[in-house]
Design an enzyme around this catalytic site. Structure first.
Site, short mmCIF file in Angstrom:
data_model
loop_
_atom_site.label_atom_id
_atom_site.label_comp_id
_atom_site.label_asym_id
_atom_site.label_seq_id
_atom_site.Cartn_x
_atom_site.Cartn_y
_atom_site.Cartn_z
N TRP A 53 0.81 -1.22 0.00
CA TRP A 53 0.00 0.00 0.00
C TRP A 53 0.84 1.27 0.00
O TRP A 53 0.37 2.34 0.34
CB TRP A 53 -0.99 -0.04 1.18
CG TRP A 53 -2.03 -1.12 0.98
CD1 TRP A 53 -2.26 -1.85 -0.16
CD2 TRP A 53 -3.00 -1.59 1.92
NE1 TRP A 53 -3.28 -2.75 0.03
CE2 TRP A 53 -3.76 -2.61 1.30
CE3 TRP A 53 -3.30 -1.26 3.25
CZ2 TRP A 53 -4.79 -3.29 1.95
CZ3 TRP A 53 -4.34 -1.95 3.90
CH2 TRP A 53 -5.07 -2.94 3.25
N HIS A 108 -18.87 -4.66 7.95
CA HIS A 108 -19.07 -3.73 6.82
C HIS A 108 -20.47 -3.15 6.80
O HIS A 108 -20.75 -2.27 5.98
CB HIS A 108 -18.76 -4.42 5.50
CG HIS A 108 -17.32 -4.84 5.43
ND1 HIS A 108 -16.90 -6.09 5.80
CD2 HIS A 108 -16.22 -4.16 5.08
CE1 HIS A 108 -15.59 -6.17 5.67
NE2 HIS A 108 -15.15 -5.01 5.23
N1 GLN Z 1 -6.14 -3.32 12.87
C1 GLN Z 1 -6.81 -2.77 11.75
C2 GLN Z 1 -8.18 -2.26 12.16
O1 GLN Z 1 -8.80 -2.86 12.97
C3 GLN Z 1 -6.95 -3.78 10.64
C4 GLN Z 1 -7.53 -3.17 9.40
C5 GLN Z 1 -7.64 -4.10 8.20
O2 GLN Z 1 -7.68 -5.28 8.33
N2 GLN Z 1 -7.73 -3.58 7.02
O3 GLN Z 1 -8.66 -1.29 11.64
#
Ligand code: GLN
Ligand code: ZN
Length: 761
Positions: free
Chosen positions: A561, A694
């Site tokens: 990323w 989500h």
């Molecule tokens: N530790 C991160 C969170 O809880 C993990 C995020 C992710 O998996 N994209 O936001």
């Protein structure tokens, strides 16, 4: 003179104008006419920039209101019947496909090859209608023609468009649509030719994947049909080598081929000796995927032989669409001049292409200023202490196999960890983040703008941590987290603190629709200069007797990323990142943190495009993770987290990471992932997510119970953790607390049942 062009330009706008306009339109604050006006302005500006830079063509068809694949779906009238659009797909319907409507979920989003751009997956079945709807392209062509440009439209090729689709009816073969699809393309190409278009670029990036022979065998027939009555076709490939198809591609009746000579410079050797007299070669020689300025004199040395052989049949271009880089370096404020001279964003890349073409046709003297500036910058980059930290290189050179290996095997570690952590069966935890509330964002904005002193900002974050810990204690969770209030983004947060990284202010790249990301840049050797999270985690641990989980981002995700340096292999950079994280891990342990999670959500997406390269990637990626985590005592528990559903391809790599606990996304697939012969069989502890974060929906206890029971039929209870699918950053507290209350309740009931079973047995 060599013809110059670009495969595509970023559409989002220098100030992310498209994002703003789209969001206002969706909120009802900007009508369709207003939105269309902004699109027209952006296109006109981008074409003007291409022309001003001196490119021979402007590229049309790279604009999209949400995603270019979706625009093709609209262009071919191929939207799924489930949306019930009847005859037409206008802008309102287009946005329904992208974002869903009251009755229908949106098309699925997935990654565009190995980029961080996402496209909307079209759904094909035997009933898919295909009917040209030229309003999705021709008005833009007319717009550019009316502005007096020499226009080269770009289309995604039929093979790639079909390959990127998914079949939604059982037994349906996507390829069976090809004969009808070809006719739609042919009709469109005919209309472009009627407008006097000389060249059309047809993108077939799917040729860089492992395509089945049945697909490849369609190429000659397909392109023989397409060239009839069409403008000249430039078949473009990018993101990798197509050397294995060299002969096949050179025999196609198209007028030119575009090759990615940045990702796969060596492939030119498979083409040049037999390059046909009737074709142009578009050499993709400026990196369209990364933000580094090219070393032009060095590139020219490679281009001279091509020019000598091909003359004016050599065209020059970036390797792929510039969609993947930010728009204009000129806009980037506050960048050290030393760093600035090493960079080129989209607008700067236009100049690089044109400079190369001038040097080839008018001689290097005609552009000596640009060439020497480029060489000076490249030389400085090779020497700069901002880039080269001898101590980091030395540390990497002395690594041994032990450094990336925990001393004892998992079973022995697990026993020590149980003793240290005193956890119940089916321990409950969360993935790390808690709601990023408006108050948190306001504090951070005020701090960044200098309106809130650092001490007050830190106190505000500590208050958030106190709040998060109190809520978790009240809920009865077993392993707590501090909630990550101090982080904007899980990569940028570390990028800002590590030496060797820099973070841009305006380096936005479209991810999909109105969503943009601002990847930090790995400039040089990576080194941790000071602890990055220890203070927050230690503070959080001081508030509770329960274990507090430290929270870090893993080396592979940091790499995936970020914009990465192009002067050493990715593997090298991943290992440097791993060492920096390792320092943080050991400091966390020393500060009394006995559970440390190192997130690797991007582990799978790092997979190379071709299967032949997978094993090597998985080997170094797992090694980098182990290097980051293996500096701790065996009693310290290492967690990792991944949230993509397709683990099967990378299972061996995940096992090789040897984390004590992995938490994964499973609730949406109802734990299906864990079963069957080709399922995910992780040998250590595993926390299959029991609810989907989500959505704001709070699943009832019974629903989570069903998932837990299912997991318990597939896994031994001693190895199961109970947690959500992912972090709760995007949720509100109300639904987060309600869902976690249900989760703790469901875990308690499952424990009770297991206890009963034990006492009964
Ligand atoms: N530790 C991160 C969170 O809880 C993990 C995020 C992710 O998996 N994209 O936001
Ligand atoms: Zn996640």
């Amino acid at each position: 003179m060599s013809i110059t062009h670009i495969p595509g330009f970023p559409r989002i706008g220098l100030q992310r104008e498209l994002k703003t306009a789209l969001e206002r339109h969706w909120q009802g604050q900007l009508d369709e006419a207003g939105l269309r006006q902004i699109g027209r302005e952006l296109r006109a500006r981008h074409w003007a920039q291409q022309k001003q830079a001196g490119l021979d063509f402007v590229t049309v068809g790279d604009f999209a209101w949400y995603d270019q694949v979706l625009t093709h779906t609209a262009l071919f009238g191929a939207w799924p019947a489930r949306f019930g659009f009847g005859e037409g797909c206008g802008l309102a319907e287009y946005f329904q496909l992208a974002r869903g409507n009251a009755a229908q979920p949106a098309l699925e989003l997935t990654k565009w090859f190995d980029t961080n751009y996402h496209y909307l997956v079209l759904e094909l079945s035997a009933d898919t209608r295909l009917q040209l709807d030229p309003q999705w392209l021709l008005p833009e062509v007319d717009e550019a023609l009316a502005l007096g440009h020499r226009v080269k439209p770009v289309l995604i090729g039929p093979l790639s468009w079909l390959w990127l689709a998914k079949a939604v009816s059982p037994g349906f073969e996507r390829l069976s649509l090809l004969p009808r699809l070809v006719e739609v393309y042919a009709e469109l190409l005919g209309q472009l030719r009627e407008r006097g278009i000389e060249w059309v670029q047809i993108d077939e990036p799917a040729l860089t994947l492992d395509l089945p022979e049945s697909w490849l065998a369609e190429l000659p027939g397909l392109y023989s049909r397409l060239v009839r009555g069409a403008p000249q076709l430039l078949l473009a490939t990018y993101f990798g080598s197509v050397a294995v198809h060299a002969d096949r591609l050179m025999r196609l009746p198209v007028s030119g081929l575009h090759l990615d000579l940045v990702r796969a410079p060596e492939q030119i050797g498979s083409f040049l000796p037999r390059w046909p007299q009737d074709k142009i070669l578009s050499a993709g020689c400026i990196d369209g995927r990364n933000i580094w300025r090219a070393n032009l004199p060095q590139l020219l040395e490679r281009l001279h032989p091509l020019r000598a052989q091909l003359g004016s049949r050599l065209w020059l271009a970036p390797s792929c669409s510039l969609l993947h880089v930010p728009v204009d370096l000129q806009q980037e404020q506050g960048l050290a001049p030393e760093i600035r001279q090493w960079l080129a964003f989209a607008v700067q890349k236009l100049d690089e292409v044109v400079t190369l073409a001038r040097a080839l046709s008018q001689g290097e003297a005609s552009v000596w200023r640009q060439l020497s500036a480029s060489a000076v910058a490249a030389e400085a980059r090779k020497q700069s202490p901002l880039i080269h930290r001898p101590a980091v290189k030395a540390r990497l050179a002395t690594l041994t196999a032990q450094d990336s290996q925990r001393p004892r095997p998992f079973a022995e570690r697990a026993a020590l960890q149980r003793e240290q952590l005193c956890l119940p069966l089916l321990p409950t935890t969360t993935i790390g983040s808690f709601p990023q509330t408006a108050a948190i964002r306001a504090s951070r904005a005020a701090y960044r703008a200098g309106r809130l002193p650092e001490t007050e900002y830190r106190e505000a974050m500590r208050a958030e941590i106190r709040d998060a810990v109190a809520r978790q204690e009240a809920l009865g969770l077993d392993v707590l987290v501090h909630g990550e209030p101090e982080r904007t983004d899980m990569v940028e947060y570390f990028g800002e603190q590590l030496a060797g990284y820099f973070v841009t202010r305006n380096g936005w790249v479209q991810s999909y629709g109105s969503r943009c990301v601002k990847p930090p840049v790995i400039l040089g050797d990576i080194e941790r200069v000071a602890p990055m999270t220890v203070e927050w985690s230690a503070y959080a641990q001081s508030l509770t007797a329960k274990p507090m989980k430290g929270m870090l981002t893993g080396p592979v995700t940091m790499l995936q990323w970020s914009f990465v340096r192009d002067d050493q292999p990715r593997e090298q950079t991943a290992l440097q990142l791993a060492l920096a994280i390792r320092d943080e891990v050991t400091d966390l342990e020393a500060a009394g943190i006995h559970v440390i999670q190192i997130d690797e959500p991007a582990f799978r997406e790092g997979l190379p495009l071709r299967r032949a390269d997978w094993a090597a990637y998985l080997e170094w990626a797992a090694r980098a993770f182990r290097l980051s985590s293996a500096g701790v005592r065996d009693a310290t528990q290492i967690h990792t987290h991944m949230c993509y559903a397709e683990f099967n391809d990378v299972l061996d790599g995940i096992v090789a990471m040897d984390a004590d606990v992995i938490t994964i996304e499973t609730s949406r697939s109802h734990m299906e992932l864990l079963g069957g012969a080709d399922g995910f069989h992780y040998p250590n502890d595993i926390g299959p997510g029991v609810y989907d974060i989500h959505s704001p929906r709070v699943p009832p206890v019974e629903e989570m119970t069903r998932l837990i029971d299912k997991a318990l039929t597939l896994l031994p209870a001693e190895r199961v953790w109970i947690n959500p699918d992912c972090g709760c950053k995007t949720r509100g507290w109300a639904e987060t607390e309600a869902a976690l209350r249900h989760m703790v309740e469901a875990a308690g009931r499952a424990r009770a049942r297991l206890g009963d079973a034990v006492s009964a047995g």
